[in-house]
Design a protein around this motif. Structure first.
Motif, PDB file in Angstrom:
ATOM      1  N   PRO A 101       0.817  -1.217   0.000  1.00  0.00           N
ATOM      2  CA  PRO A 101       0.000   0.000   0.000  1.00  0.00           C
ATOM      3  C   PRO A 101       0.851   1.268   0.000  1.00  0.00           C
ATOM      4  CG  PRO A 101       0.112  -0.926   2.203  1.00  0.00           C
ATOM      5  CD  PRO A 101       0.791  -1.909   1.293  1.00  0.00           C
ATOM      6  N   TYR A 102       0.204   2.388  -0.247  1.00  0.00           N
ATOM      7  CA  TYR A 102       0.883   3.681  -0.203  1.00  0.00           C
ATOM      8  C   TYR A 102       1.066   4.093   1.255  1.00  0.00           C
ATOM      9  CZ  TYR A 102      -0.561   3.654  -5.071  1.00  0.00           C
ATOM     10  OH  TYR A 102      -0.755   3.294  -6.378  1.00  0.00           O
ATOM     11  N   CYS A 103       2.299   4.360   1.615  1.00  0.00           N
ATOM     12  CA  CYS A 103       2.610   4.696   3.014  1.00  0.00           C
ATOM     13  C   CYS A 103       3.107   6.127   3.170  1.00  0.00           C
ATOM     14  CB  CYS A 103       3.633   3.707   3.571  1.00  0.00           C
ATOM     15  SG  CYS A 103       3.000   2.009   3.677  1.00  0.00           S
ATOM     16  N   ASP A 104       2.992   6.926   2.106  1.00  0.00           N
ATOM     17  CA  ASP A 104       3.274   8.368   2.164  1.00  0.00           C
ATOM     18  C   ASP A 104       4.673   8.704   2.646  1.00  0.00           C
ATOM     19  OD1 ASP A 104       0.650   8.985   1.271  1.00  0.00           O
ATOM     20  OD2 ASP A 104      -0.098   8.606   3.296  1.00  0.00           O
ATOM     21  N   TYR A 105       5.622   7.794   2.433  1.00  0.00           N
ATOM     22  CA  TYR A 105       7.030   8.006   2.814  1.00  0.00           C
ATOM     23  C   TYR A 105       7.227   8.086   4.336  1.00  0.00           C
ATOM     24  CZ  TYR A 105       7.224   9.208  -2.138  1.00  0.00           C
ATOM     25  OH  TYR A 105       7.094   9.185  -3.506  1.00  0.00           O
ATOM     26  N   VAL A 106       6.255   7.614   5.111  1.00  0.00           N
ATOM     27  CA  VAL A 106       6.285   7.717   6.577  1.00  0.00           C
ATOM     28  C   VAL A 106       6.621   6.357   7.198  1.00  0.00           C
ATOM     29  CG1 VAL A 106       4.928   8.245   8.640  1.00  0.00           C
ATOM     30  CG2 VAL A 106       4.609   9.588   6.544  1.00  0.00           C
ATOM     31  N   ARG A 107       7.599   6.325   8.070  1.00  0.00           N
ATOM     32  CA  ARG A 107       8.069   5.075   8.659  1.00  0.00           C
ATOM     33  C   ARG A 107       6.986   4.353   9.444  1.00  0.00           C
ATOM     34  NH1 ARG A 107      13.755   4.675  11.859  1.00  0.00           N
ATOM     35  NH2 ARG A 107      14.146   6.235  10.241  1.00  0.00           N
ATOM     36  N   ALA A 108       6.244   5.087  10.264  1.00  0.00           N
ATOM     37  CA  ALA A 108       5.215   4.453  11.098  1.00  0.00           C
ATOM     38  C   ALA A 108       4.163   3.747  10.242  1.00  0.00           C
ATOM     39  CB  ALA A 108       4.549   5.497  11.992  1.00  0.00           C
TER      40      ALA A 108
END
Length: 247
Positions: free
Chosen positions: A119-126
């Motif tokens: 999925p798309y994770c918006d470049y966010v680690r969490a």
């Protein structure tokens, strides 16, 4: 952002440097700058509107470099085998699309490789941690993780480490974050494709100064890239100008 740009225009600036996190949303700002005869330098993400110069990197090429490294790690061209989990950036984003398309242009040529698009994770680690926990449960036979940036790849590393799977799963990211480079040195991470914001910012300022002086500049200013892996990670770690060190 549009309001901030309008505020700068009223202050009488000559050149505007803009990093559009959402390239389509800054069209009003670019139009306002054009009406005020203000030259614009776009950084990192290109816009549809014509500007004085775009300073950035070829994200599709960066995806290709990551793809070639993934193929190498999985056995080499024509012999590569394995399952890759891809952790993606922002839905519909040009950077995401280029890093996705460049990677697939290489790995899709290998019949022995299967790619599971996460999925798309918006470049966010969490977000990547949460997504990868589910992906790993559904794909325990994964051989390599490719993430569109190092922060998300480091999230995957965290999950793999918790499941004692670091030795059997390779990791490839993009950006060249110092934390990722250190993980390469420590043997926990395999490679990252270099994307130095400091160098890009310096080139943007240099380009803006030339434009302000009336000098001619290219429409596209390439900030360059390269691969960081176990062969050069120690050399580039903590350098103030990593790209210069890599040349």
């Amino acid at each position: 952002m549009n309001a901030d740009v309008q505020d700068m225009i009223t202050k009488g600036i000559d050149v505007l440097i803009l990093n559009p996190t959402n390239p389509s949303a800054v069209t009003p700002a670019l139009e306002a700058a054009k009406q005020a005869n203000i030259q614009v330098i776009i950084v990192d993400r290109p816009t549809e509107s014509k500007v004085a110069a775009f300073v950035g990197r070829d994200n599709k090429m960066m995806g290709e470099i990551a793809g070639k490294q993934a193929v190498s790690l999985l056995g080499g061209e024509g012999q590569a085998k394995g399952k890759i989990i891809e952790i993606q950036g922002d839905a519909g984003g040009k950077v995401m699309k280029d890093r996705h398309d460049g990677f697939h242009a290489v790995v899709d040529k290998e019949p022995g490789i299967t790619v599971v698009e996460g999925p798309y994770c918006d470049y966010v680690r969490a977000k990547a941690v949460k997504a990868f926990q589910d992906l790993l449960q559904a794909n325990p036979d994964v051989n390599l993780v490719y993430a569109h940036n190092d922060d998300m790849a480091l999230g995957a590393l965290q999950v793999l480490e918790q499941n004692n799977m670091l030795e059997q799963v390779k990791i490839v990211g993009i950006d060249g974050l110092s934390e990722a480079v250190k993980a390469i040195i420590d043997g926990k991470y395999n490679a990252t494709v270099f994307n130095d914001p400091g160098k890009m910012g310096a080139m943007a300022v240099d380009t803006a100064l030339k434009v302000a002086k009336g000098e001619k500049v290219p429409e596209y200013v390439d900030a360059g890239t390269g691969l960081i892996d176990a062969t050069n990670a120690k050399d580039v770690y903590s350098e103030t100008d990593v790209f210069a060190k890599m040349k």
